[in-house]
Design an enzyme around this catalytic site. Structure first.
Site, short mmCIF file in Angstrom:
data_model
loop_
_atom_site.label_atom_id
_atom_site.label_comp_id
_atom_site.label_asym_id
_atom_site.label_seq_id
_atom_site.Cartn_x
_atom_site.Cartn_y
_atom_site.Cartn_z
NE ARG A 1 -12.00 1.69 4.10
CZ ARG A 1 -11.63 1.14 2.95
NH1 ARG A 1 -12.53 0.47 2.24
NH2 ARG A 1 -10.39 1.25 2.50
CE1 TYR B 1 -7.90 -15.54 -1.34
CE2 TYR B 1 -9.03 -15.99 0.72
CZ TYR B 1 -8.89 -15.23 -0.41
OH TYR B 1 -9.70 -14.14 -0.63
CG HIS C 1 -5.58 -8.85 8.22
ND1 HIS C 1 -5.33 -7.53 8.53
CD2 HIS C 1 -6.03 -8.85 6.94
CE1 HIS C 1 -5.62 -6.77 7.49
NE2 HIS C 1 -6.05 -7.55 6.52
CE LYS D 1 -1.68 -0.05 6.55
NZ LYS D 1 -1.84 0.07 5.07
CB ALA E 1 -7.32 -6.21 -1.86
CG ASP F 1 -10.31 1.95 7.31
OD1 ASP F 1 -9.83 3.02 6.91
OD2 ASP F 1 -10.55 1.00 6.54
CB ILE G 1 -4.80 -1.80 -1.02
CG1 ILE G 1 -3.58 -1.01 -0.55
CG2 ILE G 1 -4.74 -3.24 -0.51
CD1 ILE G 1 -3.60 0.45 -0.87
CG LEU H 1 -7.21 -12.02 2.53
CD1 LEU H 1 -7.00 -13.38 3.18
CD2 LEU H 1 -8.14 -12.14 1.32
#
Length: 330
Positions: free
Chosen positions: A166, A58, A79, A97, A12, A178, A14, A74
């Site tokens: 999103r 995974y 999650h 989160k 990802a 989000d 992030i 993810l």
């Protein structure tokens, strides 16, 4: 064990900020594996960040005996599924989160983590910066008197691309999920006891997807709360908190990434004070705390049990606004 070996579920955007860069600065952490549904993407990530192993799935990463813990960035709707699978594999989990798609899933994860005796932490990184403790102390020590109201804002611009996760209901999208999860969590930090939703109003992007949300709350002590969150609305950018007491007020700028910039302004008895709270990056502090929880059994500030409460409030906001909680429609 003197080092936590982490595997990343999904390459990802992030991940470099939240894990790779902090891990390079922390001797107690090593990133040893990555997996992505796009194996070429996993390979590119592993090559770019010198991750030793790129798994083709995974499941393969979770079955890797050299992985002690996983980082789960993810999409929101995945999650719970993959955090539960990691727990079953005996892995500790740092989960982005919002913790899950809804309260039911969050409770299932928290119960599984407690039963398995593994560390499962929600990645509210802001909570690990000294700013969070400072504003909590100002509110709690009576500096502004008895708290009357709490407001938090987490409003950012995010383009309304139709293929953006999103804005996908199926993937657990929406502004409340989000940015709203930050606003709710910070409001909880500054409030006394757990609040209840009083009202909520959504600005829609699609029939079940909010691009902005405003919600009002009541706390057990009689104080009120309000959150404003958006991915795209008339308020272009605002990340702040405002607490009003009967003897003063507290205003906080940028509680989410305080290592970049932050400012506290609090007023009591006609006197205004300004502060900037210094500290390492929130992501470094969070990863250090997670590693210490795994290695030494120290508690974290954002455990799974805490996430259940946040997800319950998010579900209630959606219901009050006339929208279905994520993953519970139909």
């Amino acid at each position: 064990m003197d080092q936590v070996r982490i595997g990343i579920l999904g390459a990802a955007r992030i991940a470099p900020t939240a894990i790779m860069k902090p891990a390079a600065r922390l001797p107690t952490v090593a990133v040893v594996a990555v997996a992505d549904r796009d194996t070429e993407r996993a390979d590119r990530f592993a090559e770019k960040y010198a991750v030793p192993v790129a798994h083709e799935s995974y499941d393969a990463l979770l079955d890797d005996p050299d992985v002690d813990a996983v980082y789960n960035p993810l999409p929101n709707a995945l999650h719970a599924q993959w955090t539960l699978r990691a727990i079953e594999a005996g892995k500790h989990v740092l989960c982005e989160k919002p913790f899950t798609a809804n309260e039911v899933e969050a409770r299932a994860v928290a119960e599984a983590a407690a039963s398995a005796g593994v560390v499962v932490t929600e990645a509210f990184h802001y909570r690990y910066h000294p700013l969070a403790e400072r504003i909590h102390k100002i509110v709690r020590d009576g500096s502004i008197g008895t708290v009357r109201s709490i407001r938090t804002w987490m409003c950012i611009p995010w383009p309304l691309f139709d293929d953006e996760i999103r804005y996908s209901y199926e993937l657990g999208g929406g502004a409340m999920m989000d940015t709203g999860c930050y606003a709710v969590h910070c409001m909880r930090l500054l409030g006394a006891g757990e609040p209840k939703v009083v009202s909520a109003r959504a600005l829609l992007h699609a029939p079940r997807i909010d691009r902005a949300m405003t919600a009002e709350f009541s706390f057990p002590d009689g104080s009120t709360g309000r959150i404003d969150c958006s991915l795209w609305s008339r308020r272009f950018l605002r990340i702040a908190a405002h607490v009003t007491g009967d003897r003063g007020e507290l205003r906080v700028a940028n509680f989410v990434r305080p290592h970049v910039f932050n400012q506290i302004r609090w007023t009591t008895q006609g006197r205004t004070r300004w502060e900037t709270v210094r500290g390492e990056t929130t992501f470094d502090a969070q990863l250090r705390a997670f590693a210490r929880a795994v290695l030494y059994g120290e508690p974290t500030l954002t455990p799974a049990e805490d996430a259940v409460v946040t997800m319950r409030l998010i579900d209630d906001v959606y219901r009050t606004a006339g929208l279905p909680p994520r993953g519970l429609a139909g």
